[in-house]
Design a protein around this motif. Sequence first.
Motif, PDB file in Angstrom:
ATOM      1  N   PRO A 182     -18.157 -34.185  -4.954  1.00  0.00           N
ATOM      2  CA  PRO A 182     -16.804 -33.908  -5.448  1.00  0.00           C
ATOM      3  C   PRO A 182     -15.820 -35.028  -5.119  1.00  0.00           C
ATOM      4  CG  PRO A 182     -17.687 -32.005  -4.268  1.00  0.00           C
ATOM      5  CD  PRO A 182     -18.605 -33.145  -3.997  1.00  0.00           C
ATOM      6  N   MET A 183     -16.010 -35.678  -3.981  1.00  0.00           N
ATOM      7  CA  MET A 183     -15.066 -36.717  -3.559  1.00  0.00           C
ATOM      8  C   MET A 183     -15.183 -37.972  -4.413  1.00  0.00           C
ATOM      9  SD  MET A 183     -15.473 -36.167   0.489  1.00  0.00           S
ATOM     10  CE  MET A 183     -15.978 -34.509   0.914  1.00  0.00           C
ATOM     11  N   GLN A 184     -16.408 -38.284  -4.842  1.00  0.00           N
ATOM     12  CA  GLN A 184     -16.566 -39.429  -5.734  1.00  0.00           C
ATOM     13  C   GLN A 184     -15.810 -39.202  -7.040  1.00  0.00           C
ATOM     14  OE1 GLN A 184     -20.747 -40.715  -6.095  1.00  0.00           O
ATOM     15  NE2 GLN A 184     -21.134 -39.542  -4.247  1.00  0.00           N
ATOM     16  N   GLU A 185     -15.904 -37.969  -7.565  1.00  0.00           N
ATOM     17  CA  GLU A 185     -15.172 -37.637  -8.792  1.00  0.00           C
ATOM     18  C   GLU A 185     -13.666 -37.670  -8.542  1.00  0.00           C
ATOM     19  OE1 GLU A 185     -16.782 -37.259 -11.667  1.00  0.00           O
ATOM     20  OE2 GLU A 185     -18.653 -37.609 -10.563  1.00  0.00           O
ATOM     21  N   ALA A 186     -13.241 -37.173  -7.384  1.00  0.00           N
ATOM     22  CA  ALA A 186     -11.808 -37.157  -7.050  1.00  0.00           C
ATOM     23  C   ALA A 186     -11.246 -38.572  -6.974  1.00  0.00           C
ATOM     24  CB  ALA A 186     -11.593 -36.426  -5.729  1.00  0.00           C
ATOM     25  N   PHE A 187     -12.019 -39.484  -6.410  1.00  0.00           N
ATOM     26  CA  PHE A 187     -11.563 -40.873  -6.292  1.00  0.00           C
ATOM     27  C   PHE A 187     -11.407 -41.515  -7.670  1.00  0.00           C
ATOM     28  CE2 PHE A 187     -12.309 -45.439  -5.721  1.00  0.00           C
ATOM     29  CZ  PHE A 187     -11.362 -45.732  -4.759  1.00  0.00           C
ATOM     30  N   VAL A 188     -12.376 -41.264  -8.551  1.00  0.00           N
ATOM     31  CA  VAL A 188     -12.357 -41.853  -9.891  1.00  0.00           C
ATOM     32  C   VAL A 188     -11.243 -41.251 -10.748  1.00  0.00           C
ATOM     33  CG1 VAL A 188     -13.655 -42.075 -12.054  1.00  0.00           C
ATOM     34  CG2 VAL A 188     -14.791 -42.484  -9.860  1.00  0.00           C
ATOM     35  N   ASP A 189     -11.053 -39.931 -10.623  1.00  0.00           N
ATOM     36  CA  ASP A 189     -10.134 -39.234 -11.530  1.00  0.00           C
ATOM     37  C   ASP A 189      -8.747 -38.980 -10.960  1.00  0.00           C
ATOM     38  OD1 ASP A 189     -11.908 -38.999 -13.743  1.00  0.00           O
ATOM     39  OD2 ASP A 189     -12.997 -37.422 -12.694  1.00  0.00           O
ATOM     40  N   GLY A 190      -8.477 -39.466  -9.743  1.00  0.00           N
ATOM     41  CA  GLY A 190      -7.106 -39.486  -9.261  1.00  0.00           C
ATOM     42  C   GLY A 190      -6.581 -38.251  -8.572  1.00  0.00           C
ATOM     43  N   TYR A 191      -7.467 -37.447  -7.975  1.00  0.00           N
ATOM     44  CA  TYR A 191      -6.963 -36.299  -7.209  1.00  0.00           C
ATOM     45  C   TYR A 191      -7.538 -36.308  -5.784  1.00  0.00           C
ATOM     46  CZ  TYR A 191     -11.389 -34.136  -8.875  1.00  0.00           C
ATOM     47  OH  TYR A 191     -12.714 -33.867  -9.180  1.00  0.00           O
ATOM     48  N   TRP A 192      -7.728 -37.525  -5.275  1.00  0.00           N
ATOM     49  CA  TRP A 192      -8.325 -37.724  -3.960  1.00  0.00           C
ATOM     50  C   TRP A 192      -7.542 -37.020  -2.848  1.00  0.00           C
ATOM     51  CZ3 TRP A 192     -12.565 -39.522  -1.562  1.00  0.00           C
ATOM     52  CH2 TRP A 192     -12.455 -39.909  -0.218  1.00  0.00           C
ATOM     53  N   ASP A 193      -6.242 -37.218  -2.777  1.00  0.00           N
ATOM     54  CA  ASP A 193      -5.447 -36.672  -1.675  1.00  0.00           C
ATOM     55  C   ASP A 193      -5.520 -35.156  -1.616  1.00  0.00           C
ATOM     56  OD1 ASP A 193      -4.733 -39.212  -0.910  1.00  0.00           O
ATOM     57  OD2 ASP A 193      -2.795 -39.183  -1.940  1.00  0.00           O
ATOM     58  N   GLU A 194      -5.468 -34.502  -2.772  1.00  0.00           N
ATOM     59  CA  GLU A 194      -5.534 -33.042  -2.796  1.00  0.00           C
ATOM     60  C   GLU A 194      -6.883 -32.545  -2.287  1.00  0.00           C
ATOM     61  OE1 GLU A 194      -4.404 -33.360  -7.046  1.00  0.00           O
ATOM     62  OE2 GLU A 194      -3.347 -31.476  -6.669  1.00  0.00           O
ATOM     63  N   LEU A 195      -7.950 -33.192  -2.751  1.00  0.00           N
ATOM     64  CA  LEU A 195      -9.289 -32.738  -2.361  1.00  0.00           C
ATOM     65  C   LEU A 195      -9.569 -33.031  -0.897  1.00  0.00           C
ATOM     66  CD1 LEU A 195     -11.854 -31.380  -3.365  1.00  0.00           C
ATOM     67  CD2 LEU A 195     -12.801 -33.653  -3.806  1.00  0.00           C
ATOM     68  N   VAL A 196      -9.089 -34.164  -0.407  1.00  0.00           N
ATOM     69  CA  VAL A 196      -9.305 -34.502   1.001  1.00  0.00           C
ATOM     70  C   VAL A 196      -8.668 -33.454   1.910  1.00  0.00           C
ATOM     71  CG1 VAL A 196      -8.559 -36.098   2.823  1.00  0.00           C
ATOM     72  CG2 VAL A 196      -9.700 -36.967   0.782  1.00  0.00           C
ATOM     73  N   ALA A 197      -7.473 -32.997   1.570  1.00  0.00           N
ATOM     74  CA  ALA A 197      -6.801 -31.979   2.392  1.00  0.00           C
ATOM     75  C   ALA A 197      -7.632 -30.705   2.455  1.00  0.00           C
ATOM     76  CB  ALA A 197      -5.415 -31.685   1.817  1.00  0.00           C
ATOM     77  N   PHE A 198      -8.158 -30.276   1.296  1.00  0.00           N
ATOM     78  CA  PHE A 198      -8.986 -29.069   1.236  1.00  0.00           C
ATOM     79  C   PHE A 198     -10.290 -29.271   2.013  1.00  0.00           C
ATOM     80  CE2 PHE A 198     -12.396 -26.620  -0.755  1.00  0.00           C
ATOM     81  CZ  PHE A 198     -11.857 -25.344  -0.808  1.00  0.00           C
ATOM     82  N   THR A 199     -10.948 -30.396   1.767  1.00  0.00           N
ATOM     83  CA  THR A 199     -12.249 -30.644   2.372  1.00  0.00           C
ATOM     84  C   THR A 199     -12.146 -30.849   3.877  1.00  0.00           C
ATOM     85  OG1 THR A 199     -12.914 -31.734   0.318  1.00  0.00           O
ATOM     86  CG2 THR A 199     -14.326 -32.060   2.217  1.00  0.00           C
TER      87      THR A 199
END
Length: 291
Positions: A182-199
Amino acid sequence: MPKVIGIGKQRYDRIIENNLFYIDKTMFIKEWWENKDIVTLITRPRRFGKTLNMNILECFFSNQYKDRGDLFEGLDIWKEEKYRELQGTYPVISLSFARIKERDYEKTKQKMCEVLRNIYIKFCYIKDSEKLTDADRAYYERMLEENIKETDATSSLYQLSDFLYRYYGKKVIILLDEYDTPMQEAFVDGYWDELVAFTRSLFNSTFKTNPALERGIMTGITRVSKESVFSDLNNLKIVTTTSNEYASVFGFTEKEVFDALEQYGLEKEKKEVKRWYDGFIFGEHKDIYNP
């Protein structure tokens, strides 16, 4: 007669039950257990058998496979007498984020919650145990709903570990495969910060502040920076392609490849195989071939 090679098989029990070709990697069990690390992260490139090795751990340790020593008979780990006593003795939570490849944060969170919900469904038989309180059961019911609250989701593995610990009287092993998809997709598609907080919240409650955790192991392709996802995990043992630990566990050694070629009457292909593909270097271990 050589065994049939089952292409794409990722379930260890099905490989053994169907008597398919298998290169013995069961000493991974001993190496991991005797290292005594509470939480281990192992990174390897794609197609090196990460999922299969995680399933080996599940089949060996999970009490869902109690009395299934037949899955390991004749293999290296079964020659270790003391390890026979460990087989099928732990509650094991096994999950994978491999198929979570969404384009935005909300859909990714929804898919992750779906994975977590399915784990709760798997262990649904403990829900009505007298060892759980009414509040526990209410939480369990919320985890079975279609729309799971974020606060429930991030503490879900922590809570389930506690429920299983009380139910079985034994601490839990947690196996998380493809943690970083999921983090690889988040980095590519621009929602890294949101996913990092959840993860970060999910991983912290699962792997650091979890008194019901016996051992945990994660696999992935990449090492996500400790400053982001793993900032709170000071108990994390990280094993990368430059580490010597587990160097020959993921992928095949050159000897294993050449032995397999001989077994199938393909001895003459050794030079051609090596010419086309002469392996990776993991730690100080040379010539590791991609399965």
